[in-house]
Design a protein around this motif. Structure first.
Motif, PDB file in Angstrom:
ATOM      1  N   ILE A  34       0.830  -1.208   0.000  1.00 16.55           N
ATOM      2  CA  ILE A  34       0.000   0.000   0.000  1.00 16.55           C
ATOM      3  C   ILE A  34       0.864   1.259   0.000  1.00 16.55           C
ATOM      4  CG2 ILE A  34      -1.658   1.329   1.384  1.00 16.55           C
ATOM      5  CD1 ILE A  34      -2.830  -1.431   2.254  1.00 16.55           C
ATOM      6  N   ASP A  35       2.002   1.207   0.680  1.00 12.28           N
ATOM      7  CA  ASP A  35       2.912   2.354   0.728  1.00 12.28           C
ATOM      8  C   ASP A  35       3.468   2.716  -0.646  1.00 12.28           C
ATOM      9  OD1 ASP A  35       2.593   2.678   3.447  1.00 12.28           O
ATOM     10  OD2 ASP A  35       4.428   1.594   3.982  1.00 12.28           O
ATOM     11  N   HIS A  36       3.461   1.751  -1.583  1.00  9.61           N
ATOM     12  CA  HIS A  36       4.058   1.965  -2.901  1.00  9.61           C
ATOM     13  C   HIS A  36       3.043   2.370  -3.967  1.00  9.61           C
ATOM     14  CE1 HIS A  36       7.604  -0.079  -1.221  1.00  9.61           C
ATOM     15  NE2 HIS A  36       8.263   0.446  -2.229  1.00  9.61           N
ATOM     16  N   ILE A  37       1.759   2.475  -3.604  1.00 12.22           N
ATOM     17  CA  ILE A  37       0.746   2.794  -4.613  1.00 12.22           C
ATOM     18  C   ILE A  37      -0.080   3.994  -4.164  1.00 12.22           C
ATOM     19  CG2 ILE A  37       0.614   0.435  -5.518  1.00 12.22           C
ATOM     20  CD1 ILE A  37      -1.852  -0.028  -3.814  1.00 12.22           C
ATOM     21  N   PRO A  38      -0.710   4.707  -5.105  1.00 11.35           N
ATOM     22  CA  PRO A  38      -1.518   5.879  -4.742  1.00 11.35           C
ATOM     23  C   PRO A  38      -2.743   5.499  -3.914  1.00 11.35           C
ATOM     24  CG  PRO A  38      -0.983   5.876  -7.103  1.00 11.35           C
ATOM     25  CD  PRO A  38      -0.617   4.522  -6.575  1.00 11.35           C
ATOM     26  N   ALA A  39      -3.215   6.430  -3.145  1.00 13.69           N
ATOM     27  CA  ALA A  39      -4.453   6.224  -2.376  1.00 13.69           C
ATOM     28  C   ALA A  39      -5.599   5.903  -3.326  1.00 13.69           C
ATOM     29  CB  ALA A  39      -4.773   7.468  -1.562  1.00 13.69           C
ATOM     30  N   GLY A  40      -6.461   4.984  -2.913  1.00 16.60           N
ATOM     31  CA  GLY A  40      -7.614   4.617  -3.727  1.00 16.60           C
ATOM     32  C   GLY A  40      -7.290   3.773  -4.940  1.00 16.60           C
ATOM     33  N   SER A  41      -6.098   3.202  -4.983  1.00 15.58           N
ATOM     34  CA  SER A  41      -5.674   2.400  -6.135  1.00 15.58           C
ATOM     35  C   SER A  41      -6.557   1.172  -6.337  1.00 15.58           C
ATOM     36  CB  SER A  41      -4.224   1.931  -5.942  1.00 15.58           C
ATOM     37  OG  SER A  41      -3.320   2.972  -6.162  1.00 15.58           O
ATOM     38  N   ARG A  42      -6.467   0.637  -7.547  1.00 19.60           N
ATOM     39  CA  ARG A  42      -7.220  -0.568  -7.898  1.00 19.60           C
ATOM     40  C   ARG A  42      -6.282  -1.773  -7.815  1.00 19.60           C
ATOM     41  NH1 ARG A  42     -11.781  -2.685  -9.343  1.00 19.60           N
ATOM     42  NH2 ARG A  42     -12.153  -3.715 -11.358  1.00 19.60           N
ATOM     43  N   ILE A  43      -6.725  -2.813  -7.098  1.00 24.29           N
ATOM     44  CA  ILE A  43      -5.897  -3.984  -6.846  1.00 24.29           C
ATOM     45  C   ILE A  43      -6.590  -5.233  -7.369  1.00 24.29           C
ATOM     46  CG2 ILE A  43      -4.892  -5.452  -5.049  1.00 24.29           C
ATOM     47  CD1 ILE A  43      -4.347  -3.067  -3.396  1.00 24.29           C
ATOM     48  N   LEU A  44      -5.809  -6.114  -7.962  1.00 23.82           N
ATOM     49  CA  LEU A  44      -6.291  -7.409  -8.411  1.00 23.82           C
ATOM     50  C   LEU A  44      -5.828  -8.467  -7.418  1.00 23.82           C
ATOM     51  CD1 LEU A  44      -7.606  -9.219 -10.581  1.00 23.82           C
ATOM     52  CD2 LEU A  44      -5.389  -9.259 -11.761  1.00 23.82           C
ATOM     53  N   ASP A  45      -6.779  -9.144  -6.786  1.00 22.98           N
ATOM     54  CA  ASP A  45      -6.498 -10.182  -5.796  1.00 22.98           C
ATOM     55  C   ASP A  45      -6.738 -11.541  -6.451  1.00 22.98           C
ATOM     56  OD1 ASP A  45      -6.151 -11.733  -3.560  1.00 22.98           O
ATOM     57  OD2 ASP A  45      -7.798 -10.860  -2.409  1.00 22.98           O
ATOM     58  N   LEU A  46      -5.645 -12.189  -6.882  1.00 20.91           N
ATOM     59  CA  LEU A  46      -5.730 -13.456  -7.607  1.00 20.91           C
ATOM     60  C   LEU A  46      -5.748 -14.621  -6.622  1.00 20.91           C
ATOM     61  CD1 LEU A  46      -3.238 -12.981 -10.591  1.00 20.91           C
ATOM     62  CD2 LEU A  46      -5.737 -13.045 -10.689  1.00 20.91           C
ATOM     63  N   GLY A  47      -6.776 -15.441  -6.713  1.00 15.74           N
ATOM     64  CA  GLY A  47      -6.935 -16.501  -5.733  1.00 15.74           C
ATOM     65  C   GLY A  47      -7.444 -15.915  -4.431  1.00 15.74           C
ATOM     66  N   CYS A  48      -8.453 -15.066  -4.561  1.00 17.78           N
ATOM     67  CA  CYS A  48      -8.958 -14.301  -3.414  1.00 17.78           C
ATOM     68  C   CYS A  48      -9.697 -15.160  -2.404  1.00 17.78           C
ATOM     69  CB  CYS A  48      -9.877 -13.181  -3.886  1.00 17.78           C
ATOM     70  SG  CYS A  48     -11.396 -13.776  -4.701  1.00 17.78           S
ATOM     71  N   GLY A  49     -10.124 -16.362  -2.813  1.00 15.88           N
ATOM     72  CA  GLY A  49     -10.841 -17.233  -1.892  1.00 15.88           C
ATOM     73  C   GLY A  49     -12.115 -16.591  -1.372  1.00 15.88           C
ATOM     74  N   THR A  50     -12.319 -16.671  -0.061  1.00 15.81           N
ATOM     75  CA  THR A  50     -13.521 -16.122   0.560  1.00 15.81           C
ATOM     76  C   THR A  50     -13.415 -14.617   0.799  1.00 15.81           C
ATOM     77  OG1 THR A  50     -12.736 -16.447   2.829  1.00 15.81           O
ATOM     78  CG2 THR A  50     -13.849 -18.316   1.767  1.00 15.81           C
ATOM     79  N   GLY A  51     -12.229 -14.060   0.539  1.00 14.65           N
ATOM     80  CA  GLY A  51     -12.030 -12.622   0.727  1.00 14.65           C
ATOM     81  C   GLY A  51     -11.609 -12.215   2.123  1.00 14.65           C
ATOM     82  N   ASP A  52     -11.595 -13.148   3.028  1.00 13.83           N
ATOM     83  CA  ASP A  52     -11.275 -12.841   4.419  1.00 13.83           C
ATOM     84  C   ASP A  52      -9.983 -13.556   4.812  1.00 13.83           C
ATOM     85  OD1 ASP A  52     -12.019 -11.384   6.621  1.00 13.83           O
ATOM     86  OD2 ASP A  52     -13.683 -12.659   7.217  1.00 13.83           O
ATOM     87  N   PRO A  53      -8.936 -12.817   5.216  1.00 21.44           N
ATOM     88  CA  PRO A  53      -8.963 -11.423   5.653  1.00 21.44           C
ATOM     89  C   PRO A  53      -8.376 -10.404   4.664  1.00 21.44           C
ATOM     90  CG  PRO A  53      -7.024 -12.474   6.538  1.00 21.44           C
ATOM     91  CD  PRO A  53      -7.724 -13.508   5.688  1.00 21.44           C
ATOM     92  N   ILE A  54      -7.717 -10.858   3.567  1.00 19.09           N
ATOM     93  CA  ILE A  54      -6.937  -9.931   2.744  1.00 19.09           C
ATOM     94  C   ILE A  54      -7.831  -8.953   1.984  1.00 19.09           C
ATOM     95  CG2 ILE A  54      -5.398  -9.774   0.738  1.00 19.09           C
ATOM     96  CD1 ILE A  54      -3.942 -12.231   1.786  1.00 19.09           C
ATOM     97  N   TYR A  55      -8.827  -9.456   1.274  1.00 20.24           N
ATOM     98  CA  TYR A  55      -9.745  -8.586   0.528  1.00 20.24           C
ATOM     99  C   TYR A  55     -10.400  -7.588   1.486  1.00 20.24           C
ATOM    100  CZ  TYR A  55     -13.449  -7.484  -2.916  1.00 20.24           C
ATOM    101  OH  TYR A  55     -14.297  -6.849  -3.797  1.00 20.24           O
TER     102      TYR A  55
END
Length: 199
Positions: A34-55
Motif C-alpha cells: 500500500i505504501d508503494h501505490i496511490p491512495a484509492g488504487s485498484r488492486i487485483l487479488d488473484l486466488g482471493c478465496g472467501t475474501g477474508d482477511p486480505i480482501y
C-alpha cells in the motif's frame, strides 16, 4: 487433481472459510504494498478465496479490489461476505481482463500452479499491471513439488528456485523490493514484493 486444485477448494470451501486464520499476519506485507501505490488504487487479488482477511483489509484501507478465483464455492462465500464486492470466476492461468491495476496480489494461490504454469504467469502479471505497479506473491522456499492435506483433500504445491524467480521477474521488467524466505511471523510464508519498471 494436480492441475485443478481449485476443485479441491470447491469441496472444502466451508471448512476453509471457518478455519482460515483471520488475524492478518500478512499485514506488514500488505502495508508495504500500500505504501508503494496511490491512495484509492485498484488492486487485483488473484486466488482471493472467501475474501477474508486480505480482501477485507484492502477494502478497509480504501482500495478498489477485484477478486478473482477459480473456485465457484469459495466465491459464493466471498459474495456473502462482501455483497457489494467485485468477484470474478476465472482461472488465473487464463487471465485476460483488459484492464491494468496498480497492484496484483497472488497470496497462497500462485504456488498451487505447476512449474511451467508459474513461468507462464509472469507475462500475465506484467500485462495486468500499470508501470510502477506492485506484485506481491508467495512461493515455496526452494525448487520442488509438495502435497499438503487440508480437511481430507490433498492440495498440490510447487515452487521454482529463487534464482529462476528472479530471472523471470527480470525478464518481465520487475525489480524485487523484498524477498523473505519462510517468515516465522507470517506462518512460514516465502514472500516476494516486486515493482514493475516503467516501459
Amino acid at each position: 487433481m494436480k492441475r485443478d486444485v481449485f476443485k479441491n477448494y470447491d469441496i472444502i470451501a466451508d471448512w476453509f472459510s471457518k478455519s482460515r486464520s483471520k488475524d492478518l499476519m500478512e499485514k506488514p506485507y500488505l502495508d508495504r504494498l500500500i505504501d508503494h501505490i496511490p491512495a484509492g488504487s485498484r488492486i487485483l487479488d488473484l486466488g482471493c478465496g472467501t475474501g477474508d482477511p486480505i480482501y477485507r483489509y484492502l477494502q478497509y484501507k480504501g482500495l478498489s479490489v477485484c477478486g478473482v478465483d477459480a473456485s465457484r464455492a469459495m466465491l459464493e462465500i466471498a459474495n456473502k461476505n462482501f455483497p457489494e464486492g467485485e468477484f470474478l470466476l476465472q482461472d488465473m492461468r487464463e487471465l485476460n481482463l483488459g484492464e491494468k491495476f496498480e497492484a496484483i496480489i497472488a497470496w497462497h494461490s500462485f504456488f498451487h500452479l505447476a512449474p511451467q504454469e508459474q513461468r507462464e504467469m509472469f507475462p500475465l502479471f506484467k500485462k495486468h499491471l500499470k508501470a510502477n505497479g506492485i506484485l506481491l506473491f508467495s512461493s515455496g522456499p526452494e525448487e520442488g513439488e509438495a502435497w499438503g492435506m487440508n480437511n481430507g483433500q490433498n492440495l498440490y504445491h510447487s515452487s521454482l528456485s529463487k534464482e529462476e524467480y528472479k530471472s523471470l521477474l527480470q525478464q518481465q521488467g520487475f525489480m524485487v523490493i523484498q524477498h523473505v524466505v519462510e517468515d516465522p511471523d507470517c506462518g512460514g510464508a516465502t514472500v516476494w514484493l516486486c515493482q514493475r519498471n516503467e516501459d
